[in-house]
Design a protein around this motif. Structure first.
Motif, short mmCIF file in Angstrom:
data_model
loop_
_atom_site.label_atom_id
_atom_site.label_comp_id
_atom_site.label_asym_id
_atom_site.label_seq_id
_atom_site.Cartn_x
_atom_site.Cartn_y
_atom_site.Cartn_z
N ARG A 63 -2.13 1.56 -1.85
CA ARG A 63 -2.25 2.16 -3.19
C ARG A 63 -3.48 3.11 -2.96
N THR A 64 -3.90 3.23 -2.07
CA THR A 64 -5.15 4.27 -1.97
C THR A 64 -4.85 5.72 -1.61
N ALA A 65 -5.79 6.47 -1.71
CA ALA A 65 -5.55 7.96 -1.40
C ALA A 65 -5.15 8.17 -0.04
N GLN B 181 -6.11 10.31 1.82
CA GLN B 181 -7.31 10.70 2.76
C GLN B 181 -7.84 9.33 3.24
N GLN B 182 -8.02 8.40 2.38
CA GLN B 182 -8.58 7.36 2.80
C GLN B 182 -8.03 6.70 3.92
N GLN B 183 -6.48 6.47 3.96
CA GLN B 183 -5.70 6.05 4.88
C GLN B 183 -6.16 6.87 6.17
N PRO C 80 -8.61 11.95 -9.17
CA PRO C 80 -9.65 11.16 -9.12
C PRO C 80 -9.30 9.78 -9.38
N THR C 81 -10.09 8.73 -8.28
CA THR C 81 -9.77 7.20 -8.51
C THR C 81 -10.67 6.59 -9.20
N ARG C 82 -9.97 6.18 -10.19
CA ARG C 82 -10.83 5.45 -11.46
C ARG C 82 -11.07 4.08 -10.81
N ALA C 83 -12.28 3.79 -10.03
CA ALA C 83 -12.49 2.52 -9.51
C ALA C 83 -12.84 1.40 -10.33
N VAL C 84 -13.75 1.84 -11.36
CA VAL C 84 -14.14 0.91 -12.00
C VAL C 84 -13.83 1.42 -13.55
N GLY D 279 -12.48 -2.70 -6.86
CA GLY D 279 -13.98 -1.97 -7.25
C GLY D 279 -15.21 -3.02 -7.41
N LYS D 280 -15.21 -3.86 -6.81
CA LYS D 280 -16.28 -4.69 -6.56
C LYS D 280 -17.65 -3.98 -6.08
N SER D 281 -17.32 -3.26 -4.84
CA SER D 281 -18.65 -2.83 -4.29
C SER D 281 -19.05 -1.43 -5.42
N THR D 282 -18.02 -0.99 -5.61
CA THR D 282 -18.35 0.49 -6.52
C THR D 282 -19.13 -0.22 -7.65
N ASP E 181 -23.60 -7.89 -1.85
CA ASP E 181 -22.05 -7.42 -1.68
C ASP E 181 -21.60 -7.91 -0.32
N GLU E 182 -20.71 -8.91 -0.39
CA GLU E 182 -20.29 -9.34 0.88
C GLU E 182 -21.19 -9.81 2.07
N PRO E 183 -22.16 -10.30 1.54
CA PRO E 183 -23.54 -10.59 2.65
C PRO E 183 -22.97 -11.29 3.55
N ASP F 36 -2.16 1.65 -7.23
CA ASP F 36 -2.95 2.96 -7.00
C ASP F 36 -3.95 3.22 -8.23
N LEU F 37 -5.29 3.40 -7.88
CA LEU F 37 -6.23 3.63 -8.87
C LEU F 37 -6.44 4.96 -9.27
N ARG F 38 -5.55 5.72 -8.72
CA ARG F 38 -5.62 7.15 -9.04
C ARG F 38 -4.79 7.40 -10.34
N1 LIG Z 1 -15.67 7.35 -1.35
C1 LIG Z 1 -14.56 6.90 -1.97
N2 LIG Z 1 -13.70 8.00 -2.39
C2 LIG Z 1 -12.77 7.78 -2.93
N3 LIG Z 1 -12.24 6.52 -3.26
C3 LIG Z 1 -13.00 5.49 -3.17
C4 LIG Z 1 -14.29 5.51 -2.34
N4 LIG Z 1 -14.81 4.36 -2.42
C5 LIG Z 1 -14.01 3.38 -2.95
N5 LIG Z 1 -12.89 4.23 -3.50
C6 LIG Z 1 -11.67 3.45 -4.14
O1 LIG Z 1 -12.17 3.00 -5.14
C7 LIG Z 1 -11.48 1.44 -5.33
C8 LIG Z 1 -12.68 0.46 -5.17
O2 LIG Z 1 -13.47 0.35 -3.94
P1 LIG Z 1 -14.51 -0.64 -3.56
O3 LIG Z 1 -15.19 -0.27 -2.14
O4 LIG Z 1 -15.36 -0.73 -4.60
O5 LIG Z 1 -13.66 -2.03 -3.40
P2 LIG Z 1 -14.09 -3.60 -3.10
O6 LIG Z 1 -13.59 -4.41 -4.22
O7 LIG Z 1 -15.35 -3.65 -2.91
O8 LIG Z 1 -13.32 -3.76 -1.91
P3 LIG Z 1 -13.71 -4.57 -0.55
O9 LIG Z 1 -13.29 -6.21 -1.00
O10 LIG Z 1 -12.64 -4.44 0.47
O11 LIG Z 1 -14.84 -4.48 0.06
C9 LIG Z 1 -10.56 1.39 -4.06
O12 LIG Z 1 -9.47 1.88 -4.82
C10 LIG Z 1 -11.07 2.61 -3.36
O13 LIG Z 1 -9.67 3.23 -2.88
#
Ligand SMILES: Nc1ncnc2c1ncn2[C@@H]1O[C@H](COP(=O)(O)OP(=O)(O)OP(=O)(O)O)[C@@H](O)[C@H]1O
Ligand SMILES: Nc1ncnc2c1ncn2[C@@H]1O[C@H](COP(=O)(O)OP(=O)(O)O)[C@@H](O)[C@H]1O
Ligand code: SF4
Ligand code: SF4
Ligand SMILES: [Mg+2]
Ligand SMILES: [Mg+2]
Lengths: 343, 353, 406
Positions: free
Chosen positions: A328-330, A332-334, C41-45, C67-70, C204-206, C302-304
């Motif tokens: 699902r990810t970009a 580029q990320q892959q 753009p990826t809308r992560a949150v 999106g947890k870390s974001t 975050d995932e410590p 896909d979050l884009r």
């Molecule tokens: N630097 C970045 N550039 C573009 N997209 C990003 C970037 N970092 C994260 N993303 C996207 O944001 C979304 C959330 O990412 P995030 O790292 O917050 O996930 P997470 O829930 O913490 O995952 P994990 O459990 O693997 O740590 C994902 O779709 C990811 O592809």
């Protein structure tokens, strides 16, 4: 080596263009590959600019000498500034600078690419061979590279060149290649050492793949990026070294190269005499060609390593754990993921 | 029918100074066709070293490995029979090659298929077996186009290509998201049944070890400290180390009181020893001694491996054994092991509301 | 757990800004939105709201990439380009009762705010310790930056105290990070996060990179410290099993949104959202009955770009018509167990699932849903047992909580 070679080197390191594609079915015919490579090139401005410049040089090297009349022929116009008749003016002895430049370009590029090719081949054999074999062969080969590394390069070249002075082009190429492979052999060895213990190499050993296949099929393609960049810098190095040697008068003066042109210009006091049209063109060629090669190298890094791009879509903090679900990810990320998996 | 017999396996790594480091010490076990044996233990306990020895990536210092009852099987025959799935699906596939390459090479290298149509068909069949469809599309992809779970399926298919009798799986799901771990484990389980594989499942997750294996071996610093049928080992752990492991696993069904109580027990038993002095040399004695809340004088000698569960039918029992002085001498055991030791942290059933 | 936060809140105002226990809230995030710039753009949150009460552990669960870390970075205002907060508000109430608008803080304000009021333990932070200096010096750096009036002896004393506190020998101040095991390094990082006695620690995932035993020791340690020092914790992990045990309340995230918000203790028995149910089915219980285990097939979207309808629809076994067209809102379920809401049409009175279609009613008590371990789900049955019941009208009409705007 032609431009096509450079881009196809890129295409054989195939994850790259594929990674650059919007995630879609991979593979496809050679046409699709080419299209993908083209799109990759276009993604980086540095890469396209560098490749365009190099294409220009190669074109010059290919057809330039055909346009030139007689670069060594002495004319009657002595030390003329650029004009309609002599686009880049003439030398003190009435030779046409433009004609000389055309011919020099071919020779300089030939020396550059040939020496770099030879040096890269040596470094691949010694670096990857040693890294993969390990044990005594590795010890011996790395001793060899280290010896070559600590021997100061330029003096050695000078010493050898003074023996072969007046020698053939081949001798120049050989000398430069012989003295410049060591550093990249070391880099390749280190990389091979790390690739050798990758799980996919272990898996290949597990199902009984032969050694040479493991080296050539499993390891070598993953070092293509490094090899290409080492090659690029080897080209620059070779051209600079040749220019340096020529400038010092250690080259056969009948071979026209950028360096030899500078040598003659220097001897004729062109610098102090204000005959700028004589020494600026070859100097500029060296500088621009070096810059173009560097641009290609950086550009390749850029498209190969998404983290160097303006947008940095690679995710931070992934050191501990690899993520999953890349579909699902970009793309580029892959690519980022692949890069990290490569590491 | 034992597919692989391991006797007194010892793996030693050379060290810069001093004697070689013995990562695995005199380990014996057998793998049976159609059964899963789980090997659990914390990191650094030597699990991967066992697998490396079994897959002949390292040469064991001592011991023998019997394939189908025969010793000294080497070369292609061994490679065909024993295959492995690696831990990290992101590192175990070559980023330069397609999925097809990853499956075709082992087929050809082990002579399981001939070049051309036969290999094409075999690749497609492998992909279908691991539920990667449409096979033709997947075969063309490169690893970076696949998700972690899909990559691990490819890795499994690659391991199956030589048609092995024994499959070694080194933490095959620890790098995957929780939500896809089960799919992979269920897949391995199904393949085990369909192909009558002998599966060695290495993990540090006790819960999946219990659910996917019939027997469990618990490893601590190179030695197996407890082994037996998986339910017995998990629900009624005897060795103090297994109890520690069991007490560390999260419990979804537990109530707050149970959780708090379990934590109190853990903190107490930790207080009894120095948390960070784990690596102290213990010489000849029980390796768990520095961390063991029940350590006693006799533990300075090497503990024997003893049957811990009473034999139900008199002919050797269930094979639940532990390497601990507590069970060697009934008197010592009665004295040292409180009735409600850390085992209390493992309530038998919390499912019922 | 013993946090005051679990005191019953008035039903119907689960996350209400001025709820009965609104005074207790230390950190409040509303409708936070984050994008990663790019060609698309990826809308992560995508509009996450939560409240963290004093002394409580709020768990955030979800698969990788949801999106947890974001979110954690956004809340600590540590987002770096190309990430960008595109909406929402963040407020923080200090111990002294002062209300801080985090988005209004300038660089200097932020610097003092982080560490001393709120600190973050990064994902794989243990690899982020500076490898070239000793642990002690890294502590000293923190103190020098934030407590300039502290003398060198005091800094050293405090560093030793902190190490002892997390169960590491005080003499380790002289160690370099590489001399410590992974678990010890992680403890050092946690000690550093606690160095200035913050009100809130975001983790975050410590412990994800650590093995079970070490992970458990660290969690026990965090729990002990929390009881002692009274800070609040936001704990992020993909391991829902772990969260059920250590947190007071849980937010389950999927595709950048909170899809369920529930008291942790009851969640295992009565998960309302199909995604949460899937996560719960994804790991076996150590001592429970052996049962068929399934996990969640497929992968997150896909979050884009935009997601039409429910983001989970492709993987959801209960999906029915509105799911593909209308985005579900986060609705209060009106359960007695405490504030409990879910974003799923099955629980939205406006979208009754078709008669006879499987639906899980917003049950007031978790007890009507059998514990998963009681259900040896027959293979092939698409629906977990206990679901095919006619859906009663949602109790109390289920007022919309803030959060996701349709
Ligand atoms: N630097 C970045 N550039 C573009 N997209 C990003 C970037 N970092 C994260 N993303 C996207 O944001 C979304 C959330 O990412 P995030 O790292 O917050 O996930 P997470 O829930 O913490 O995952 P994990 O459990 O693997 O740590 C994902 O779709 C990811 O592809
Ligand atoms: N190649 C090696 N050289 C030296 N020591 C090693 C090597 N591989 C593993 N070890 C040591 O062996 C022990 C067991 O390691 P490993 O088999 O990787 O265990 P696990 O899989 O349980 O993590 C560890 O203490 C580790 O440091
Ligand atoms: S032998 Fe002694 S030290 Fe070892 S586990 Fe048993 S009781 Fe503990
Ligand atoms: S809204 Fe529909 S698709 Fe989404 S979780 Fe609920 S039932 Fe499933
Ligand atoms: Mg391991
Ligand atoms: Mg994360």
């Amino acid at each position: 080596m032609t431009t096509a070679d450079i881009t196809s080197a890129d295409a054989t390191h195939a994850p790259v263009p594929a990674a650059a594609l919007p995630a879609g079915p991979s593979g496809g015919g050679p046409g699709a590959r080419l299209a993908a490579a083209w799109r990759t090139v276009r993604r980086s401005r540095r890469l396209s600019a560098g490749l365009a410049l190099i294409a220009l040089f190669l074109l010059t090297a290919a057809v330039g000498p055909l346009l030139a009349t007689d670069p060594q022929g002495f004319g009657t116009d002595l030390s003329q500034p650029p004009s309609g008749a002599h686009w880049l003016g003439t030398t003190q002895t009435g030779q046409d600078v433009f004609d000389q430049l055309m011919v020099s370009t071919r020779t300089s590029l030939l020396i550059g690419f040939a020496a770099a090719l030879a040096a890269t081949a040596i470094s691949v054999v010694i670096g990857i061979g040693g890294g993969f074999l390990g044990g005594w062969s590795d010890e011996a080969l790395s001793l060899l590279s280290n010896v070559f590394l600590v021997i100061p390069g330029l003096p050695l070249v000078i010493v050898i060149s003074s023996y072969t002075k007046g020698g053939s082009l081949l001798a120049t190429i050989g000398v430069i290649a012989f003295t410049s492979w060591a550093a990249s052999a070391r880099v390749l060895r280190a990389q091979t050492l790390s690739l050798r213990t990758r799980d996919y190499v272990l898996a290949a050993r597990l199902y009984g793949e032969r050694r040479w296949r493991i080296v050539l099929v499993e390891i070598l393609p993953n070092e293509a990026a490094i090899i290409v960049s080492q090659f690029i810098f080897a080209v620059i190095f070779a051209i600079l070294t040749q220019a340096g040697l020529a400038f010092l008068g250690l080259q056969n003066p009948s071979d026209l190269t950028w360096g030899n042109m500078l040598y003659f210009a220097q001897n004729a006091d062109a610098l102090s005499g204000g005959a700028w049209w004589w020494f600026v063109p070859p100097g500029l060629c060296i500088a621009v060609f070096g810059a173009a090669m560097s641009l290609v190298s950086f550009g390749l890094d850029e498209v190969l390593d998404p983290r160097l791009r303006v947008y940095r879509p690679a995710r931070r903090g992934r050191a501990g754990r690899q993520r999953t679900a890349p579909r699902r990810t970009a793309p580029q990320q892959q690519a980022a993921r692949r890069q990290e998996a490569d590491r | 029918m034992t597919a692989l017999d391991v006797r007194d396996l010892t793996v030693a790594y050379p060290q810069a100074h001093g004697r070689p480091f013995r990562a695995v010490e005199r380990l014996s076990f057998s793998l049976r066709a159609g059964r899963t044996l789980a090997l659990v233990g914390e990191s650094g306990s030597g699990k991967s070293s066992v697998l490396k020895a079994l897959s002949r990536l390292v040469r064991p210092a001592e011991g023998s490995i019997l394939l189908d009852g025969r010793e000294g099987v080497r070369g292609r025959e061994y490679r065909r029979a024993v295959q492995m799935v690696f831990q990290d699906p992101f590192a175990s596939l070559n980023p330069s090659h397609t999925v097809d390459h990853h499956l075709r090479r082992p087929l050809l290298a082990t002579g399981r298929a001939r070049r051309g149509a036969e290999a094409d068909e075999a690749v497609a069949a492998l992909l279908r077996q691991v539920n990667l469809t449409p096979a033709a599309d997947v075969a063309r992809k490169r690893p970076h186009e696949l998700s972690g779970g899909q990559r691990q399926r490819v890795a499994i298919a690659r391991a199956l290509a030589p048609e092995p009798a024994v499959l070694l799986a080194d933490e095959p799901v620890s790098m995957l998201d929780v939500s896809i771990r089960l799919e992979i484990l269920n897949l391995l389980d199904r393949l085990k049944r369909e192909r009558d594989l002998a599966l060695l499942y290495v993990t540090h997750d006790l819960a999946t070890a219990r659910h996917f294996s019939s027997e469990i071996m618990v490893m601590y610093r190179g030695e197996v400290v407890e082994r037996g049928p998986s339910d017995e080992v998990i629900l009624d752990p005897r060795h103090p180390y297994t109890r520690l492991l069991a007490a560390a696993a999260p419990r979804t069904g537990a109530s707050r009181e149970e959780v708090r109580e379990a934590r109190r027990v853990r903190l107490e038993s930790r207080a009894r020893r120095d948390a960070e002095r784990r690596e102290v040399v213990v010489g000849e004695g029980c390796r768990f001694r520095p961390r063991c809340p029940f350590a006693m004088d006799s533990c300075a000698r090497r503990p024997p491996e003893v049957q811990v569960a009473p034999p139900p039918d008199g002919d050797g029992g269930t094979g639940h054994r532990a390497l601990c002085w507590l069970y060697a001498d009934p008197a010592a055991a009665a004295g040292a092991l409180p009735a409600a030791g850390p085992a209390a942290a493992v309530p038998p059933h919390r499912a019922a509301p | 757990m013993n946090a005051p936060a679990t005191a019953p809140a008035g039903p119907g105002s689960p996350a209400g800004p001025d709820g009965p226990d609104g005074r207790d809230v230390v950190l409040r995030a509303r409708d936070v939105r984050v994008e990663y710039d790019g060609e698309r753009p990826t809308r992560a949150v995508r509009g996450v709201s939560f409240e963290l009460r004093r002394g409580e552990v709020l768990g955030i669960a979800g698969e990788s990439g949801c999106g947890k870390s974001t979110l954690a970075y956004a809340v600590t205002r540590m987002l770096k380009a190309p990430a960008r907060m595109t909406g929402g508000s963040l407020s923080f109430r200090t111990r002294e009762g002062e209300e801080l608008d985090l988005l209004a803080l300038d660089e200097e304000g932020l610097r003092t705010f982080r560490w001393s009021r709120l600190s973050l333990v990064f994902q794989s932070a243990m690899n982020a310790l500076n490898p070239v200096t000793t642990v002690g010096r890294q502590f000293a750096d923190v103190f020098r930056a934030h407590r300039p009036d502290m003398g060198p002896e005091e800094r050293d004393r405090r560093a030793r105290e902190l190490l002892e506190m997390v169960g590491i020998d005080a003499d380790r101040v002289r160690s370099h990070p590489h001399e410590l095991s992974g678990g010890m390094r992680q403890r050092v990082v946690i000690a550093m996060a606690l160095a200035l006695e913050p009100d809130v620690v975001i983790m975050d995932e410590p412990t994800t990179a650590l093995d079970v035993v070490v992970q458990r020791e660290i969690l026990d340690e965090v729990e002990r410290l929390r009881a002692e020092l009274g800070f609040s914790v936001v704990f992020i992990t993909h391991d829902l099993g772990l969260l059920l045990e250590i947190s007071d309340r849980l937010a389950v995230m999927y595709a950048g949104e909170v899809v369920e918000y529930a008291p942790a203790e009851q969640l295992a028995g009565g998960a309302a959202h199909p995604y949460t149910q899937g996560l719960l089915r994804s790991f076996p219980d150590l001592a429970g009955e052996r049962r068929e285990l399934r996990g969640i097939p497929g992968s997150p979207p896909d979050l884009r770009g935009d997601l039409a309808g429910c983001a989970f629809a492709d993987r959801c076994e209960h999906a029915f018509e509105p799911c593909r067209t209308t985005a579900p809102r986060l609705l209060d379920l009106g359960r007695a167990a405490g504030p409990w809401s879910a974003a799923c049409h099955l629980h939205d009175p406006a979208h009754r699932p078709p008669a006879g279609a499987p639906a899980r009613p917003g049950a007031p008590a978790p007890s009507d849903v059998p514990a998963p371990s009681d259900v040896p789900a027959p293979s092939g049955t698409p629906v977990p047992a206990g679901t095919p019941e006619p859906a009663p009208a949602a109790p109390g009409g289920g007022p919309t909580t803030e959060g996701r705007q349709p």
